[in-house]
Motif scaffolding. Sequence first.
Motif, PDB file in Angstrom:
ATOM      1  N   MET A 135     -13.850 -44.971 -17.257  1.00 55.07           N
ATOM      2  CA  MET A 135     -14.101 -43.780 -18.068  1.00 55.07           C
ATOM      3  C   MET A 135     -15.599 -43.636 -18.261  1.00 55.07           C
ATOM      4  O   MET A 135     -16.207 -44.408 -19.009  1.00 55.07           O
ATOM      5  N   PHE A 136     -16.216 -42.676 -17.591  1.00 59.28           N
ATOM      6  CA  PHE A 136     -17.661 -42.489 -17.642  1.00 59.28           C
ATOM      7  C   PHE A 136     -17.976 -41.191 -18.390  1.00 59.28           C
ATOM      8  O   PHE A 136     -17.547 -40.111 -17.986  1.00 59.28           O
ATOM      9  N   ALA A 137     -18.715 -41.310 -19.484  1.00 58.01           N
ATOM     10  CA  ALA A 137     -19.069 -40.152 -20.311  1.00 58.01           C
ATOM     11  C   ALA A 137     -20.421 -39.590 -19.879  1.00 58.01           C
ATOM     12  O   ALA A 137     -21.370 -40.338 -19.637  1.00 58.01           O
ATOM     13  N   LEU A 138     -20.506 -38.252 -19.815  1.00 54.67           N
ATOM     14  CA  LEU A 138     -21.721 -37.556 -19.392  1.00 54.67           C
ATOM     15  C   LEU A 138     -22.176 -36.613 -20.497  1.00 54.67           C
ATOM     16  O   LEU A 138     -21.352 -35.950 -21.128  1.00 54.67           O
ATOM     17  N   SER A 139     -23.491 -36.524 -20.693  1.00 51.38           N
ATOM     18  CA  SER A 139     -24.046 -35.552 -21.631  1.00 51.38           C
ATOM     19  C   SER A 139     -25.053 -34.671 -20.903  1.00 51.38           C
ATOM     20  O   SER A 139     -25.282 -34.836 -19.709  1.00 51.38           O
ATOM     21  N   ASN A 140     -25.655 -33.740 -21.632  1.00 56.64           N
ATOM     22  CA  ASN A 140     -26.701 -32.908 -21.028  1.00 56.64           C
ATOM     23  C   ASN A 140     -28.086 -33.345 -21.494  1.00 56.64           C
ATOM     24  O   ASN A 140     -29.029 -32.561 -21.503  1.00 56.64           O
ATOM     25  N   ARG A 141     -28.190 -34.608 -21.864  1.00 57.15           N
ATOM     26  CA  ARG A 141     -29.489 -35.177 -22.233  1.00 57.15           C
ATOM     27  C   ARG A 141     -29.783 -36.381 -21.352  1.00 57.15           C
ATOM     28  O   ARG A 141     -28.867 -37.049 -20.870  1.00 57.15           O
ATOM     29  N   CYS A 142     -31.059 -36.664 -21.169  1.00 58.62           N
ATOM     30  CA  CYS A 142     -31.447 -37.863 -20.439  1.00 58.62           C
ATOM     31  C   CYS A 142     -32.932 -38.116 -20.661  1.00 58.62           C
ATOM     32  O   CYS A 142     -33.656 -37.268 -21.193  1.00 58.62           O
ATOM     33  N   PHE A 143     -33.362 -39.313 -20.263  1.00 55.44           N
ATOM     34  CA  PHE A 143     -34.787 -39.603 -20.171  1.00 55.44           C
ATOM     35  C   PHE A 143     -35.218 -39.209 -18.762  1.00 55.44           C
ATOM     36  O   PHE A 143     -34.868 -39.894 -17.792  1.00 55.44           O
ATOM     37  N   PRO A 144     -35.955 -38.110 -18.589  1.00 56.69           N
ATOM     38  CA  PRO A 144     -36.277 -37.632 -17.236  1.00 56.69           C
ATOM     39  C   PRO A 144     -37.020 -38.649 -16.384  1.00 56.69           C
ATOM     40  O   PRO A 144     -36.869 -38.660 -15.158  1.00 56.69           O
ATOM     41  N   THR A 145     -37.796 -39.513 -17.013  1.00 58.03           N
ATOM     42  CA  THR A 145     -38.544 -40.501 -16.226  1.00 58.03           C
ATOM     43  C   THR A 145     -37.655 -41.633 -15.736  1.00 58.03           C
ATOM     44  O   THR A 145     -38.080 -42.420 -14.886  1.00 58.03           O
ATOM     45  N   LYS A 146     -36.433 -41.728 -16.259  1.00 59.59           N
ATOM     46  CA  LYS A 146     -35.506 -42.775 -15.848  1.00 59.59           C
ATOM     47  C   LYS A 146     -34.388 -42.284 -14.945  1.00 59.59           C
ATOM     48  O   LYS A 146     -33.872 -43.042 -14.114  1.00 59.59           O
ATOM     49  N   ALA A 147     -33.983 -41.036 -15.099  1.00 64.07           N
ATOM     50  CA  ALA A 147     -32.843 -40.524 -14.342  1.00 64.07           C
ATOM     51  C   ALA A 147     -33.169 -40.453 -12.851  1.00 64.07           C
ATOM     52  O   ALA A 147     -34.308 -40.213 -12.450  1.00 64.07           O
ATOM     53  N   VAL A 148     -32.145 -40.642 -12.025  1.00 63.74           N
ATOM     54  CA  VAL A 148     -32.333 -40.534 -10.581  1.00 63.74           C
ATOM     55  C   VAL A 148     -32.641 -39.085 -10.223  1.00 63.74           C
ATOM     56  O   VAL A 148     -32.242 -38.150 -10.920  1.00 63.74           O
ATOM     57  N   GLY A 149     -33.361 -38.901  -9.118  1.00 64.23           N
ATOM     58  CA  GLY A 149     -33.881 -37.586  -8.766  1.00 64.23           C
ATOM     59  C   GLY A 149     -32.823 -36.515  -8.644  1.00 64.23           C
ATOM     60  O   GLY A 149     -33.001 -35.385  -9.122  1.00 64.23           O
ATOM     61  N   ILE A 150     -31.675 -36.838  -8.028  1.00 70.83           N
ATOM     62  CA  ILE A 150     -30.652 -35.822  -7.806  1.00 70.83           C
ATOM     63  C   ILE A 150     -30.072 -35.322  -9.125  1.00 70.83           C
ATOM     64  O   ILE A 150     -29.642 -34.175  -9.231  1.00 70.83           O
ATOM     65  N   TRP A 151     -30.079 -36.165 -10.146  1.00 65.73           N
ATOM     66  CA  TRP A 151     -29.552 -35.751 -11.454  1.00 65.73           C
ATOM     67  C   TRP A 151     -30.407 -34.643 -12.056  1.00 65.73           C
ATOM     68  O   TRP A 151     -29.905 -33.710 -12.676  1.00 65.73           O
ATOM     69  N   LEU A 152     -31.710 -34.754 -11.864  1.00 62.05           N
ATOM     70  CA  LEU A 152     -32.636 -33.776 -12.434  1.00 62.05           C
ATOM     71  C   LEU A 152     -32.618 -32.453 -11.680  1.00 62.05           C
ATOM     72  O   LEU A 152     -33.082 -31.438 -12.199  1.00 62.05           O
ATOM     73  N   LYS A 153     -32.080 -32.463 -10.456  1.00 64.44           N
ATOM     74  CA  LYS A 153     -32.063 -31.263  -9.623  1.00 64.44           C
ATOM     75  C   LYS A 153     -30.720 -30.553  -9.654  1.00 64.44           C
ATOM     76  O   LYS A 153     -30.524 -29.565  -8.936  1.00 64.44           O
ATOM     77  N   THR A 154     -29.789 -31.039 -10.476  1.00 61.41           N
ATOM     78  CA  THR A 154     -28.450 -30.475 -10.523  1.00 61.41           C
ATOM     79  C   THR A 154     -28.062 -30.175 -11.973  1.00 61.41           C
ATOM     80  O   THR A 154     -28.684 -30.668 -12.914  1.00 61.41           O
ATOM     81  N   ASN A 155     -27.012 -29.356 -12.142  1.00 62.23           N
ATOM     82  CA  ASN A 155     -26.629 -28.935 -13.489  1.00 62.23           C
ATOM     83  C   ASN A 155     -25.458 -29.761 -14.026  1.00 62.23           C
ATOM     84  O   ASN A 155     -24.957 -30.672 -13.348  1.00 62.23           O
ATOM     85  N   ASP A 156     -25.010 -29.432 -15.222  1.00 62.79           N
ATOM     86  CA  ASP A 156     -23.987 -30.234 -15.883  1.00 62.79           C
ATOM     87  C   ASP A 156     -22.668 -30.251 -15.118  1.00 62.79           C
ATOM     88  O   ASP A 156     -22.005 -31.287 -15.032  1.00 62.79           O
ATOM     89  N   LEU A 157     -22.273 -29.100 -14.592  1.00 61.41           N
ATOM     90  CA  LEU A 157     -21.032 -29.051 -13.822  1.00 61.41           C
ATOM     91  C   LEU A 157     -21.151 -29.872 -12.541  1.00 61.41           C
ATOM     92  O   LEU A 157     -20.226 -30.595 -12.160  1.00 61.41           O
ATOM     93  N   GLU A 158     -22.300 -29.759 -11.898  1.00 67.57           N
ATOM     94  CA  GLU A 158     -22.524 -30.550 -10.684  1.00 67.57           C
ATOM     95  C   GLU A 158     -22.535 -32.046 -10.987  1.00 67.57           C
ATOM     96  O   GLU A 158     -22.110 -32.860 -10.158  1.00 67.57           O
ATOM     97  N   HIS A 159     -22.999 -32.419 -12.172  1.00 67.13           N
ATOM     98  CA  HIS A 159     -22.967 -33.837 -12.557  1.00 67.13           C
ATOM     99  C   HIS A 159     -21.533 -34.358 -12.605  1.00 67.13           C
ATOM    100  O   HIS A 159     -21.257 -35.490 -12.202  1.00 67.13           O
ATOM    101  N   VAL A 160     -20.624 -33.537 -13.112  1.00 71.62           N
ATOM    102  CA  VAL A 160     -19.210 -33.935 -13.160  1.00 71.62           C
ATOM    103  C   VAL A 160     -18.685 -34.193 -11.755  1.00 71.62           C
ATOM    104  O   VAL A 160     -18.045 -35.225 -11.492  1.00 71.62           O
ATOM    105  N   PHE A 161     -18.973 -33.272 -10.837  1.00 74.88           N
ATOM    106  CA  PHE A 161     -18.519 -33.454  -9.456  1.00 74.88           C
ATOM    107  C   PHE A 161     -19.209 -34.645  -8.801  1.00 74.88           C
ATOM    108  O   PHE A 161     -18.611 -35.358  -7.987  1.00 74.88           O
TER     109      PHE A 161
END
Length: 207
Positions: A135-161
């Motif tokens: 069970m992996f929970a996702l939010s629309n917040r992050c530390f931009p300097t830590k998140a992987v590059g593809i996460w920053l280039k995609t939206n919340d719905l795309e994160h789910v997929f």
Amino acid sequence: DGYFYQEPRFCYHVDDRAVAALTDYYAAEFPKMCGADGEKPAVLDLCASHVSHFPKDVAEYTGKRVALGMNKKELEQNTQVDEFVVKDLNEDPTLPFPDNSFDVVTNAVSIDYLSRPLEICKEVARVLKPGGTAMFALSNRCFPTKAVGIWLKTNDLEHVFMVGGYFHYTGMFKPPTAAEVGPNPSWSGGQSQNIAYLSVVRATVDK
């Protein structure tokens, strides 16, 4: 990551209402996850800190609870688990547990910081018991300097997929599902407009 987590951060990284929604979700789902032998489910919380967002009465309907995170001082304050392990999964994605150890593996708003997510999801499948669920929970917040590059280039719905894709491409899980559990959903295109946005992507191991 080693530098980032040198000092403990005793805070929540998402809105209080999102935290409450995740706790309520766990309260509803954990009791359903008893093992085939009828024992209370063993739970592993990945990327954990001083709190795992478990319900206050979690000990009543779960068995062993283990937290794996990066800061020892934070993990020492986590009263929701029985034991903890300090490990950087970006350095080594291997989980230090035997096969078939847990009924549930959780990850709260941290999958976006893992640089080898497919390898880690394969490890999650390995340590899950037959019928166990991630069970992996996702939010629309992050530390931009830590998140992987593809996460920053995609939206919340795309994160789910994306996270569903991690489970799928391991070849070790049944088809994943997702649900928005945060209050008052509000969307514009593929981006949540809700400050308390929280979704859970989950998959049951196929073994």
